[in-house]
Every structure is written in C-alpha cells, then in structure tokens.
Design an enzyme around this catalytic site. Structure first.
Site, PDB file in Angstrom:
ATOM      1  N   ASP A 178       0.891  -1.147   0.000  1.00 40.03           N
ATOM      2  CA  ASP A 178       0.000   0.000   0.000  1.00 40.03           C
ATOM      3  C   ASP A 178       0.940   1.212   0.000  1.00 40.03           C
ATOM      4  O   ASP A 178       2.113   1.092   0.354  1.00 40.03           O
ATOM      5  CB  ASP A 178      -0.863  -0.042   1.284  1.00 40.03           C
ATOM      6  N   LEU A 179       0.454   2.369  -0.425  1.00 40.44           N
ATOM      7  CA  LEU A 179       1.344   3.538  -0.509  1.00 40.44           C
ATOM      8  C   LEU A 179       1.178   4.469   0.701  1.00 40.44           C
ATOM      9  O   LEU A 179       2.103   4.627   1.505  1.00 40.44           O
ATOM     10  CB  LEU A 179       1.047   4.296  -1.816  1.00 40.44           C
ATOM     11  N   ASP A 180      -0.030   5.050   0.816  1.00 42.08           N
ATOM     12  CA  ASP A 180      -0.265   6.053   1.862  1.00 42.08           C
ATOM     13  C   ASP A 180      -0.198   5.406   3.241  1.00 42.08           C
ATOM     14  O   ASP A 180      -0.944   4.473   3.524  1.00 42.08           O
ATOM     15  CB  ASP A 180      -1.646   6.703   1.666  1.00 42.08           C
ATOM     16  N   THR A 193       1.083  10.542   3.881  1.00 47.83           N
ATOM     17  CA  THR A 193       0.292  11.563   3.194  1.00 47.83           C
ATOM     18  C   THR A 193      -0.966  11.928   3.977  1.00 47.83           C
ATOM     19  O   THR A 193      -1.679  12.853   3.592  1.00 47.83           O
ATOM     20  CB  THR A 193      -0.136  11.049   1.798  1.00 47.83           C
ATOM     21  N   LYS A 220      -8.416   6.783   6.666  1.00 46.48           N
ATOM     22  CA  LYS A 220      -7.245   6.036   6.203  1.00 46.48           C
ATOM     23  C   LYS A 220      -7.643   4.787   5.418  1.00 46.48           C
ATOM     24  O   LYS A 220      -8.416   3.968   5.908  1.00 46.48           O
ATOM     25  CB  LYS A 220      -6.332   5.663   7.380  1.00 46.48           C
ATOM     26  N   GLY A 221      -7.120   4.660   4.224  1.00 47.28           N
ATOM     27  CA  GLY A 221      -7.379   3.485   3.396  1.00 47.28           C
ATOM     28  C   GLY A 221      -8.714   3.527   2.669  1.00 47.28           C
ATOM     29  O   GLY A 221      -9.034   2.659   1.870  1.00 47.28           O
ATOM     30  N   ARG A 263     -11.785   8.176  -1.969  1.00 47.62           N
ATOM     31  CA  ARG A 263     -12.069   9.619  -1.894  1.00 47.62           C
ATOM     32  C   ARG A 263     -13.561   9.886  -1.677  1.00 47.62           C
ATOM     33  O   ARG A 263     -13.940  10.690  -0.820  1.00 47.62           O
ATOM     34  CB  ARG A 263     -11.589  10.302  -3.184  1.00 47.62           C
ATOM     35  N   SER A 277      -2.787   0.533  -4.172  1.00 51.04           N
ATOM     36  CA  SER A 277      -3.267   1.706  -3.438  1.00 51.04           C
ATOM     37  C   SER A 277      -4.643   2.146  -3.913  1.00 51.04           C
ATOM     38  O   SER A 277      -4.963   2.052  -5.096  1.00 51.04           O
ATOM     39  CB  SER A 277      -2.278   2.861  -3.653  1.00 51.04           C
ATOM     40  N   ALA A 278      -5.431   2.674  -2.973  1.00 51.46           N
ATOM     41  CA  ALA A 278      -6.759   3.200  -3.308  1.00 51.46           C
ATOM     42  C   ALA A 278      -6.663   4.568  -3.971  1.00 51.46           C
ATOM     43  O   ALA A 278      -7.626   5.054  -4.563  1.00 51.46           O
ATOM     44  CB  ALA A 278      -7.587   3.334  -2.027  1.00 51.46           C
ATOM     45  N   SER A 279      -5.497   5.185  -3.900  1.00 48.50           N
ATOM     46  CA  SER A 279      -5.374   6.579  -4.342  1.00 48.50           C
ATOM     47  C   SER A 279      -5.283   6.722  -5.856  1.00 48.50           C
ATOM     48  O   SER A 279      -4.553   5.995  -6.518  1.00 48.50           O
ATOM     49  CB  SER A 279      -4.141   7.207  -3.704  1.00 48.50           C
ATOM     50  N   LYS A 322     -11.126  -1.209  -0.970  1.00 45.57           N
ATOM     51  CA  LYS A 322     -10.776  -2.079   0.149  1.00 45.57           C
ATOM     52  C   LYS A 322     -11.904  -1.930   1.178  1.00 45.57           C
ATOM     53  O   LYS A 322     -12.394  -0.815   1.345  1.00 45.57           O
ATOM     54  CB  LYS A 322      -9.445  -1.648   0.777  1.00 45.57           C
ATOM     55  N   GLU A 329       0.293  -3.208   4.734  1.00 52.46           N
ATOM     56  CA  GLU A 329      -0.870  -2.321   4.869  1.00 52.46           C
ATOM     57  C   GLU A 329      -0.902  -1.610   6.220  1.00 52.46           C
ATOM     58  O   GLU A 329      -0.597  -2.215   7.230  1.00 52.46           O
ATOM     59  CB  GLU A 329      -2.151  -3.159   4.770  1.00 52.46           C
ATOM     60  N   ASP A 330      -1.332  -0.346   6.219  1.00 47.38           N
ATOM     61  CA  ASP A 330      -1.468   0.379   7.495  1.00 47.38           C
ATOM     62  C   ASP A 330      -2.920   0.568   7.905  1.00 47.38           C
ATOM     63  O   ASP A 330      -3.184   1.050   9.014  1.00 47.38           O
ATOM     64  CB  ASP A 330      -0.813   1.767   7.401  1.00 47.38           C
TER      65      ASP A 330
HETATM   66  C1  BG6 Z   1      -5.745   5.960   0.352  1.00 51.01           C
HETATM   67  C2  BG6 Z   1      -5.689   6.858   1.566  1.00 51.01           C
HETATM   68  O1  BG6 Z   1      -4.481   5.437   0.081  1.00 51.01           O
HETATM   69  O2  BG6 Z   1      -6.201   6.702  -0.789  1.00 51.01           O
HETATM   70  C3  BG6 Z   1      -7.055   7.491   1.794  1.00 51.01           C
HETATM   71  O3  BG6 Z   1      -5.314   6.105   2.704  1.00 51.01           O
HETATM   72  C4  BG6 Z   1      -7.522   8.228   0.536  1.00 51.01           C
HETATM   73  O4  BG6 Z   1      -6.988   8.371   2.884  1.00 51.01           O
HETATM   74  C5  BG6 Z   1      -7.500   7.266  -0.650  1.00 51.01           C
HETATM   75  O5  BG6 Z   1      -8.819   8.748   0.715  1.00 51.01           O
HETATM   76  C6  BG6 Z   1      -7.900   7.938  -1.959  1.00 51.01           C
HETATM   77  O6  BG6 Z   1      -6.917   8.870  -2.301  1.00 51.01           O
HETATM   78  P1  BG6 Z   1      -7.028   9.941  -3.464  1.00 51.01           P
HETATM   79  O7  BG6 Z   1      -5.616  10.445  -3.606  1.00 51.01           O
HETATM   80  O8  BG6 Z   1      -7.471   9.214  -4.708  1.00 51.01           O
HETATM   81  O9  BG6 Z   1      -8.000  10.972  -3.055  1.00 51.01           O
HETATM   82 MG    MG Z   2      -2.633   3.199   3.632  1.00 49.24          MG
END
Ligand code: BG6
Ligand code: MG
Length: 217
Positions: free
Chosen positions: A9-11, A17, A45-46, A49, A114-116, A145, A169-170
């Site tokens: 996982d990244l964040d 972040t 967290k995790g 958006r 990552s979910a981001s 997730k 994973e955190d």
């Molecule tokens: C996850 C974070 O990695 O990504 C969450 O832990 C965040 O806090 C999610 O909401 C989505 O990120 P982004 O950058 O697409 O808004």
């Molecule tokens: Mg994370």
C-alpha cells in the site's frame, strides 16, 4: 508456498500523506462551517475519496446531492494535489529504501496496491517508481478495500498466485482486503487496530525481509 511478490500500500506505508489529506479535508470542512478533527481523519485512512467525503459530511451532519458531492471532492483533491506536488524523497518513511533495495536483491517482484488516484504522482515526486514492477491504483479498480480487487489485480499483473504474495498495509480495511484475497499481510502500525494481520510491525526500521518470508513457512 514460496513467496514471489511483495505488494505495498502507498499512503501510510511508504509515505505519510495522511497529514496532507487532513489539511485538505479540514479546509473543506472549514468552508462548510464545521470542525473536522485529526481523530475524525483517522477514519479516512485506506478509504476511497468518495467514501472519505461521505464520512466528512457525516461528521458535519450535512447532506448533498451527488453532483455537489463530486464538486466538493474535486475541490478537496485540488488542494491535496497542491501539497503532494511539493513532496520530495525526504518524505519516504524510515527503512523503506533499504527494504526495497533488499527486495530487489532477492529477486522478488513488487507492486503498489493503493486506493489513491494520485499514487503515480506521489511515487514520481518521491522518486521510487523504479522499485515497482506493477502499479495498481484507484484509477484501475472499481471496488474499494476491504474488497481484495486491488491486490488480486496486482498479483495477476505480476503473474503470481495470491498465496505467493505478502501485502503491507497500514489501514484496517486494507488488512481485511489482503485477507479477503487469501494473501499474507503485514500490518504497519499498532496491534490495536491491525491485530488481525499475520504480523504487525511499527514500521520498516530494523526489519528484514526474511522475517516476513518466514510467515509463509
Ligand atoms: C488511500 C488513503 O491510500 O487513498 C485514503 O489512505 C484516501 O486516505 C484514498 O482517501 C484515496 O486517495 P485519493 O488520492 O485518490 O483521493
Ligand atoms: Mg494506507
């Protein structure tokens, strides 16, 4: 089963972040006229958006139509991107680079799960793209997730089976996602909320890959 790949996982695992997400979400809450605490931010967290915005609005006790929600999420993301564009390799969490170097030396495959939707920008800014064979981020998955989609897709793109992977994973939902995908998982953080992981470590300082590979024995 021998471990062939590590999925990160990244964040919160490679970089912190959460502080930037907090500043951007808090700014939105301020504009909407309610207080959003750091404790509230822990719930994001995790989480995707869209879901993060829903939690924030729950905290504020406000409801909006979907089109307004999209605009609010975009606004927050604009502020968040301003922060991450200023990130540098100094922000990589302690122990991460030695661990990634060791991973490469051992010939293990690597992925980001990552979910981001901003994962690639962050990886570029902190200059660690070269350590990863596969990047699966929020742009490539449709299920958040604890659904295992993000990690299963990472394993399939690498060309390994789920039980040949270890996930790092955190977030509680992320640990659940790995377990739902029948993968071994290392929790990064505290036993308190990640106790269901196969092992929990506070971070990557003073750890070696061998201690994780033993989980598969
Ligand atoms: C996850 C974070 O990695 O990504 C969450 O832990 C965040 O806090 C999610 O909401 C989505 O990120 P982004 O950058 O697409 O808004
Ligand atoms: Mg994370």
């Amino acid at each position: 089963m021998a471990i062939k790949a590590l999925i990160f996982d990244l964040d919160g695992v490679l970089v912190d972040t959460a502080k930037y997400h907090y500043l951007a979400w808090k700014r939105l809450a301020d504009e909407l006229g309610f207080f959003f605490s750091q404790e509230d931010n822990e719930r994001l967290k995790g989480v995707s958006r869209v879901r993060s915005l829903e939690i924030l609005l729950e905290v504020g006790g406000i409801q909006f139509e979907d089109d307004v929600k999209t605009k609010l999420a975009d606004k927050k993301n604009g502020w968040y991107v301003d922060y991450i564009m200023k990130m540098t390799p100094d922000e990589i969490l302690p122990g991460v680079i030695p661990l990634l170097e060791e991973t490469r030396k051992k010939g293990l495959k690597t992925a980001i799960g990552s979910a981001s939707k901003n994962a690639k920008t962050i990886l570029e800014k902190i200059d660690i793209l070269k350590y990863f064979d596969v990047i699966i981020d929020g742009n490539k998955v449709s299920k958040a997730k604890p659904d295992p989609e993000v990690f299963l897709l990472a394993a399939s793109e690498i060309g390994v089976k789920p039980n040949e992977c270890i996930v790092f994973e955190d977030a509680e939902a992320g640990v659940d996602a790995a377990l739902n995908g029948k993968m071994l998982v290392v929790g990064i953080g505290s036993e308190k909320n990640l106790g269901h992981a196969n092992i929990v470590v506070p971070g990557f300082q003073n750890v070696s890959i061998d201690s994780f590979l033993k989980l598969a024995e």
